[in-house]
Enzyme design. Structure first.
Site, mmCIF file in Angstrom:
data_model
loop_
_atom_site.group_PDB
_atom_site.id
_atom_site.type_symbol
_atom_site.label_atom_id
_atom_site.label_comp_id
_atom_site.label_asym_id
_atom_site.label_seq_id
_atom_site.Cartn_x
_atom_site.Cartn_y
_atom_site.Cartn_z
ATOM 1 N N SER A 15 0.766 -1.097 0.031
ATOM 2 C CA SER A 15 -0.154 -0.065 -0.075
ATOM 3 C C SER A 15 0.770 1.149 0.013
ATOM 4 C CB SER A 15 -0.910 -0.104 1.161
ATOM 5 O OG SER A 15 0.002 0.220 2.551
ATOM 6 N N GLU A 174 19.235 15.036 2.120
ATOM 7 C CA GLU A 174 18.282 15.855 3.097
ATOM 8 C C GLU A 174 18.500 15.434 4.526
ATOM 9 O OE1 GLU A 174 14.872 15.800 -0.393
ATOM 10 O OE2 GLU A 174 14.821 14.165 1.513
#
Length: 426
Positions: A15, A174
């Protein structure tokens, strides 16, 4: 409503961006859809590093799967872990003995970090794929400063305030920038016996270049911004070992409280389940319509698929690739079921590749020589990521959190949790 037994059974494994997009595209269509995942939530992985660096809480970037698809009565959600697939019998085997029959199968089971034959390193250098990973990293970073506050030994203080990030791709950049900002801005005034601004953040890359997917001018800008944050970028430096006390880089042990892995990924074991040959990264080669050659009715999406671009090179493992594939396949399967139309080939539309370096600093590459950097790119990065969150309330929460953090330099998710959170002495 007709005979439900005549409706095709579509099982979607995973999912993430691809699986969820495919399921939503099939919502309300003439098919019985079963969405399977080992977790009961959809996780917005691109912002997971902000959980690891105390900028957001896990609930800010995760949403229950059942809530997302509840308006589609033809979608069922199963909490389970796949252990195998019987292709001739057309069923999926789950842990615990349950089996799910299918007429069409969609594999969108994602990827895990690749330690290149050194899987034992994962204990000391977690990657950023799960909420547990993010919490573990957050605990290690914050606990390091707490322990440094308790010792008078300068060498121990330095090690406890050192973070090593392995891999200088977008995730590594990041994370390194976020850890440096956490130390230099958020924590700087909160301690009495140590100066968090003296914390070391090392970004270690085995290759000669960081951010290899970006053009040279954007890479130079990102390097400049990292330098300004105090991040030590170490190119052409190979990590040779990782242990509890730090990392061995080019034969030298760098003592560090936290080591974070971001040096490569490998696909889920889907190729083994299907009994097909995978590429070096474990991905399954697919045809233009995203099906597996020789296995009719079986499709692979996202990080699990090796999908060639217009030049024959595999598409990158990006959220936008996965989501576009999921939407494309879901709509195509719905048309095939309802009209018999063959599945068209998938065409990726590049919406830009991006990375954030820190406050007011990001890079955006739109391809064909079109670039954006600095504050404008940072603002666009924020807008895009808020928009991509699946729930409206999450968009409001994250927007408020970011605005508050921007105005105050504070991070409200600075919780030390998990195993060993209250243990240890310097």
């Amino acid at each position: 409503m007709g005979d439900r037994r005549a409706r095709p059974r579509i099982v979607i494994l995973g999912s993430g961006f691809a699986g969820l997009a495919c399921a939503r595209a099939l919502g309300g269509k003439s098919a019985d859809v079963t969405l399977v995942d080992r977790n009961n939530y959809h996780l917005f992985v691109p912002l997971l590093y902000q959980v690891a660096t105390a900028a957001l809480s896990p609930a800010d970037i995760a949403e229950p799967i059942r809530k997302i698809v509840r308006r589609h009565r033809n979608i069922d959600v199963v909490l389970g872990e796949v252990v195998g697939i019987d292709v001739p019998a057309r069923h999926v085997a789950l842990a615990g003995g349950r089996r799910l029959a299918f007429d069409r199968l969609v594999l969108a089971t994602g990827s895990a970090y690749n330690y290149f034959g050194h899987d034992a390193w994962a204990v000391h250098a977690p990657g950023l794929k799960t909420i547990d990973n993010a919490r573990q990293i957050r605990t290690r970073i914050l606990k390091g400063f707490e322990l440094a506050e308790l010792t008078d030994d300068p060498a121990k203080q330095a090690a406890l305030m050192t973070t090593i990030v392995v891999g200088a791709g977008p995730t590594g950049v990041e994370v390194a920038g976020a850890v440096a900002e956490l130390a230099r801005y958020t924590l700087a005034r909160d301690f009495r016996r140590i100066d968090p601004r003296r914390a070391r953040v090392l970004l270690v890359e085995a290759g000669p270049r960081m951010l290899t997917a970006f053009p040279d001018d954007l890479v130079a800008y990102a390097r400049q911004r990292l330098d300004r944050l105090g991040v030590e970028v170490m190119l052409d430096h190979k990590v040779e070992g990782i242990r509890a006390e730090g990392a061995v880089v080019e034969g030298h042990l760098i003592r560090a409280q936290t080591v974070i892995w971001g040096a490569g990924v490998r696909a889920s074991p889907a190729a083994q389940w299907l009994g097909v040959e995978a590429d070096r990264a474990g991905r399954i080669p697919v045809t233009p319509d995203l099906s597996v050659p020789g296995l009719p009715g079986i499709y692979v999406l996202g990080d699990t698929a090796s999908t060639p671009d217009a030049h024959g090179q595999p598409l990158p493992g990006l959220a936008q690739v996965a989501e576009q594939q999921g939407q494309h396949l879901g709509k195509a399967l719905a048309r095939e079921i309802e009209t018999g139309a063959p599945l068209p080939p998938f065409q990726f539309r590049n919406r830009g590749n991006t990375a954030i370096i820190g406050r007011n600093a990001a890079i955006f590459d739109f391809g064909r020589g079109r670039h954006l950097r600095g504050f404008a790119a940072w603002l666009l990065w924020a807008i895009v990521h808020v928009y991509l969150l699946v729930a409206f309330d999450k968009r409001l929460i994250v927007t408020f959190q970011w605005l508050w953090r921007y105005l105050t330099y504070q991070r409200g998710a600075r919780l030390i949790t998990g195993d060993g959170a209250g243990e240890g002495t310097p």
